[in-house]
Design a protein around this motif. Structure first.
Motif, PDB file in Angstrom:
ATOM      1  N   THR A   1     -35.253  -8.062  32.403  1.00 21.99           N
ATOM      2  CA  THR A   1     -36.615  -8.498  32.102  1.00 21.99           C
ATOM      3  C   THR A   1     -36.637  -9.471  30.938  1.00 21.99           C
ATOM      4  O   THR A   1     -37.334 -10.489  30.957  1.00 21.99           O
ATOM      5  N   ASP A   2     -35.882  -9.160  29.901  1.00 18.66           N
ATOM      6  CA  ASP A   2     -35.805 -10.028  28.723  1.00 18.66           C
ATOM      7  C   ASP A   2     -34.415 -10.658  28.715  1.00 18.66           C
ATOM      8  O   ASP A   2     -33.411  -9.973  28.522  1.00 18.66           O
ATOM      9  N   ARG A   3     -34.366 -11.968  28.943  1.00 12.89           N
ATOM     10  CA  ARG A   3     -33.069 -12.637  28.990  1.00 12.89           C
ATOM     11  C   ARG A   3     -33.202 -14.094  28.572  1.00 12.89           C
ATOM     12  O   ARG A   3     -34.295 -14.669  28.585  1.00 12.89           O
ATOM     13  N   THR A   4     -32.095 -14.665  28.190  1.00  9.15           N
ATOM     14  CA  THR A   4     -32.041 -16.081  27.871  1.00  9.15           C
ATOM     15  C   THR A   4     -32.056 -16.884  29.177  1.00  9.15           C
ATOM     16  O   THR A   4     -31.863 -16.326  30.256  1.00  9.15           O
ATOM     17  N   PRO A   5     -32.248 -18.209  29.094  1.00 14.48           N
ATOM     18  CA  PRO A   5     -32.241 -19.032  30.308  1.00 14.48           C
ATOM     19  C   PRO A   5     -30.808 -19.319  30.777  1.00 14.48           C
ATOM     20  O   PRO A   5     -30.353 -20.467  30.834  1.00 14.48           O
ATOM     21  N   THR A   6     -30.097 -18.243  31.081  1.00 15.28           N
ATOM     22  CA  THR A   6     -28.705 -18.311  31.523  1.00 15.28           C
ATOM     23  C   THR A   6     -28.574 -17.484  32.796  1.00 15.28           C
ATOM     24  O   THR A   6     -28.940 -16.308  32.805  1.00 15.28           O
ATOM     25  N   LEU A   7     -28.063 -18.090  33.854  1.00 14.90           N
ATOM     26  CA  LEU A   7     -27.977 -17.421  35.150  1.00 14.90           C
ATOM     27  C   LEU A   7     -26.534 -17.414  35.633  1.00 14.90           C
ATOM     28  O   LEU A   7     -25.818 -18.408  35.494  1.00 14.90           O
ATOM     29  N   LEU A   8     -26.146 -16.308  36.240  1.00 13.17           N
ATOM     30  CA  LEU A   8     -24.831 -16.179  36.861  1.00 13.17           C
ATOM     31  C   LEU A   8     -25.030 -16.037  38.368  1.00 13.17           C
ATOM     32  O   LEU A   8     -25.745 -15.142  38.815  1.00 13.17           O
ATOM     33  N   LEU A   9     -24.368 -16.932  39.128  1.00 14.18           N
ATOM     34  CA  LEU A   9     -24.521 -16.943  40.576  1.00 14.18           C
ATOM     35  C   LEU A   9     -23.199 -16.666  41.269  1.00 14.18           C
ATOM     36  O   LEU A   9     -22.128 -17.042  40.773  1.00 14.18           O
ATOM     37  N   THR A  10     -23.273 -16.027  42.431  1.00 18.18           N
ATOM     38  CA  THR A  10     -22.159 -15.993  43.373  1.00 18.18           C
ATOM     39  C   THR A  10     -22.717 -16.336  44.749  1.00 18.18           C
ATOM     40  O   THR A  10     -23.934 -16.306  44.979  1.00 18.18           O
ATOM     41  N   PHE A  11     -21.791 -16.678  45.666  1.00 15.92           N
ATOM     42  CA  PHE A  11     -22.191 -17.165  46.986  1.00 15.92           C
ATOM     43  C   PHE A  11     -21.546 -16.319  48.070  1.00 15.92           C
ATOM     44  O   PHE A  11     -20.393 -15.906  47.959  1.00 15.92           O
ATOM     45  N   GLU A  12     -22.290 -16.090  49.143  1.00 12.79           N
ATOM     46  CA  GLU A  12     -21.791 -15.254  50.235  1.00 12.79           C
ATOM     47  C   GLU A  12     -20.613 -15.895  50.950  1.00 12.79           C
ATOM     48  O   GLU A  12     -19.653 -15.213  51.319  1.00 12.79           O
ATOM     49  N   GLN A  13     -20.658 -17.200  51.146  1.00 13.36           N
ATOM     50  CA  GLN A  13     -19.674 -17.882  51.980  1.00 13.36           C
ATOM     51  C   GLN A  13     -18.781 -18.860  51.221  1.00 13.36           C
ATOM     52  O   GLN A  13     -17.941 -19.522  51.836  1.00 13.36           O
ATOM     53  N   HIS A  14     -18.946 -18.936  49.916  1.00 15.27           N
ATOM     54  CA  HIS A  14     -18.246 -19.976  49.174  1.00 15.27           C
ATOM     55  C   HIS A  14     -17.688 -19.437  47.855  1.00 15.27           C
ATOM     56  O   HIS A  14     -18.230 -18.498  47.272  1.00 15.27           O
TER      57      HIS A  14
ATOM     58  N   GLY B   1     -15.757 -13.567  37.833  1.00 15.31           N
ATOM     59  CA  GLY B   1     -17.085 -13.923  37.340  1.00 15.31           C
ATOM     60  C   GLY B   1     -17.885 -14.672  38.369  1.00 15.31           C
ATOM     61  O   GLY B   1     -17.913 -14.305  39.555  1.00 15.31           O
ATOM     62  N   GLY B   2     -18.538 -15.743  37.956  1.00 14.08           N
ATOM     63  CA  GLY B   2     -19.387 -16.498  38.866  1.00 14.08           C
ATOM     64  C   GLY B   2     -19.642 -17.884  38.338  1.00 14.08           C
ATOM     65  O   GLY B   2     -18.978 -18.348  37.406  1.00 14.08           O
ATOM     66  N   LEU B   3     -20.593 -18.564  38.927  1.00 12.95           N
ATOM     67  CA  LEU B   3     -21.017 -19.885  38.463  1.00 12.95           C
ATOM     68  C   LEU B   3     -22.116 -19.669  37.428  1.00 12.95           C
ATOM     69  O   LEU B   3     -23.163 -19.084  37.731  1.00 12.95           O
ATOM     70  N   ARG B   4     -21.888 -20.144  36.209  1.00 13.40           N
ATOM     71  CA  ARG B   4     -22.858 -19.921  35.132  1.00 13.40           C
ATOM     72  C   ARG B   4     -23.679 -21.179  34.892  1.00 13.40           C
ATOM     73  O   ARG B   4     -23.138 -22.263  34.692  1.00 13.40           O
TER      74      ARG B   4
END
Length: 401
Positions: free
Chosen positions: A324-337, A373-376
């Motif tokens: 709920t409270d977070r910085t504007p930083t996102l970690l993504l992963t992909f189903e097929q990539h 990890g993931g794409l940050r």
């Protein structure tokens, strides 16, 4: 105020290369004012600190002004500002010093949410002292680390709790003030990693209740070194290893060797730059920082909303930044990539969004991402809507290639 992003971007020479930078959590670009301050310090006589020669006086002035600037940024006492090579180095130094006061059976708390620089020094120091390490877990589904998670691992043998003010991997901002209350009720000290937090939220060390707060100026447009803030009275009780002829005065007793004077000049300039993000703000530097960070948070919230909306429209993406409270930083992963492939694909299009676990190895593993990890994606003050559009377009192309 109106956040004048065009005027702000014009102050960063590196942006002239045309890269859309989403790598701010790993280190921000440098404004011309900071570059000039570093060059100016080196262009004038410099010597070891003192009061006799011009070089000595210049060095002394740079140190004093940098302490005042960082005290204004952190809501701290200048007499409690300690400079070091990096936040990691400072944490290692303080972990060794504090461990000298621990005994077998004492307990140290670390969390799964933290960067390894706020975990491993304490784990290793505890092992040498015969102390027990207790782990506070966070919820991998929500990304939340709550005060109750800390409460669950506190005891009357707890001597120190190390916790992040904001995760550098997923952005989560725990309720540090409430955690501080619990830690102090248990009779322990609180060591807060504020490296990621300080770039996005104006710090008030006293309000947070941190006994020690560490950050890195290069995360907020300054040079590469570390800064720790603590109450001078607390620092007086600690006795680190040091050279015989070096001073025992606080905070200098914790600063080993000659300080990087030119970097301190750059750090002062970086704080002044942040204080000018709202050009209409007046008053003391701290008052101008308050207004500027309000403007910064509003700007980053707007961009994060644009980013969240755009990502939601793309298929096959998992977003691991959900607190709920977070910085504007996102970690993504992909189903097929692969996220490494996404990093390379975007880099070819002059979009910098790196992939990895970024030393937050416990976070990555706890999320089920192993060491990969993931794409940050991390926003910084100089990002604009065009940057976000370029990133979203790049990701859409990558997912359909």
């Amino acid at each position: 105020m109106t956040y004048d992003i065009a005027a702000l971007r014009s102050q960063f020479p590196a942006l002239g290369a045309g890269t859309a930078h989403f790598d701010g959590p790993g280190g921000t670009q440098t404004p011309q004012a900071v570059i000039d301050a570093i060059a100016d310090a080196l262009a004038h006589p410099l010597s070891n600190r003192g009061s006799v020669t011009l070089g000595e006086r210049n060095a002394e002035t740079l140190v004093v002004e940098a302490r005042r600037a960082m005290a204004d940024l952190l809501g701290a006492d200048p007499r409690g500002i300690v400079f070091g090579r990096s936040a990691t180095q400072l944490t290692y130094d303080f972990s060794r010093t504090l461990a000298d006061t621990w005994s077998p059976g004492d307990e140290v708390v670390v969390t799964r949410l933290d960067h390894d620089a706020n975990i491993r020094p304490w784990v290793q120091a505890a092992a040498r002292a015969g102390a027990t390490v207790r782990w506070a877990e966070f919820d991998p589904k929500t990304g939340e680390l709550t005060p109750d998670d800390i409460r669950a691992v506190l005891s009357d043998r707890t001597r120190l709790v190390a916790v992040t003010a904001a995760s550098n991997l997923i952005g989560t901002r725990p309720a540090i003030a409430e955690i501080s209350r619990l830690v102090h009720e248990a009779g322990a000290l609180l060591y807060v990693d504020g490296v990621h937090y300080t770039a996005h939220t104006l710090v008030d060390v006293e309000r947070l209740g941190a006994d020690f707060f560490v950050c890195s100026p290069y995360k907020f447009h300054g040079p590469h070194h570390g800064v720790l803030a603590a109450a001078p009275e607390l620092l007086e009780t600690l006795h680190p290893d040091k050279l015989l002829p070096s001073t025992n005065v606080v905070p200098e007793r914790f600063e080993l060797g000659t300080l990087p004077y030119e970097f301190l000049a750059g750090t002062r300039a970086a704080v002044d730059f942040l204080a000018g993000l709202d050009p209409t703000a007046t008053g003391t530097r701290r008052e101008r920082l308050v207004a500027s960070f309000e403007a910064l948070e509003a700007h980053e919230h707007t961009l994060r909303t644009q980013l969240d909306k755009g990502l939601a429209a793309l298929p096959g993406i998992t977003i691991h930044s959900r607190a709920t409270d977070r910085t504007p930083t996102l970690l993504l992963t992909f189903e097929q990539h692969s996220t490494a492939d996404a990093y390379a694909f975007l880099a070819e299009r002059n979009i910098q969004a790196p992939a990895g676990s970024f030393y937050a190895i416990e976070v990555s593993r706890h999320l089920g991402l192993g060491d990969t990890g993931g794409l940050r994606i991390g926003l910084a003050p100089y990002n604009d809507t065009e940057d976000v559009d370029r990133l979203l377009t790049g990701l859409a192309e990558f997912l359909t290639k």
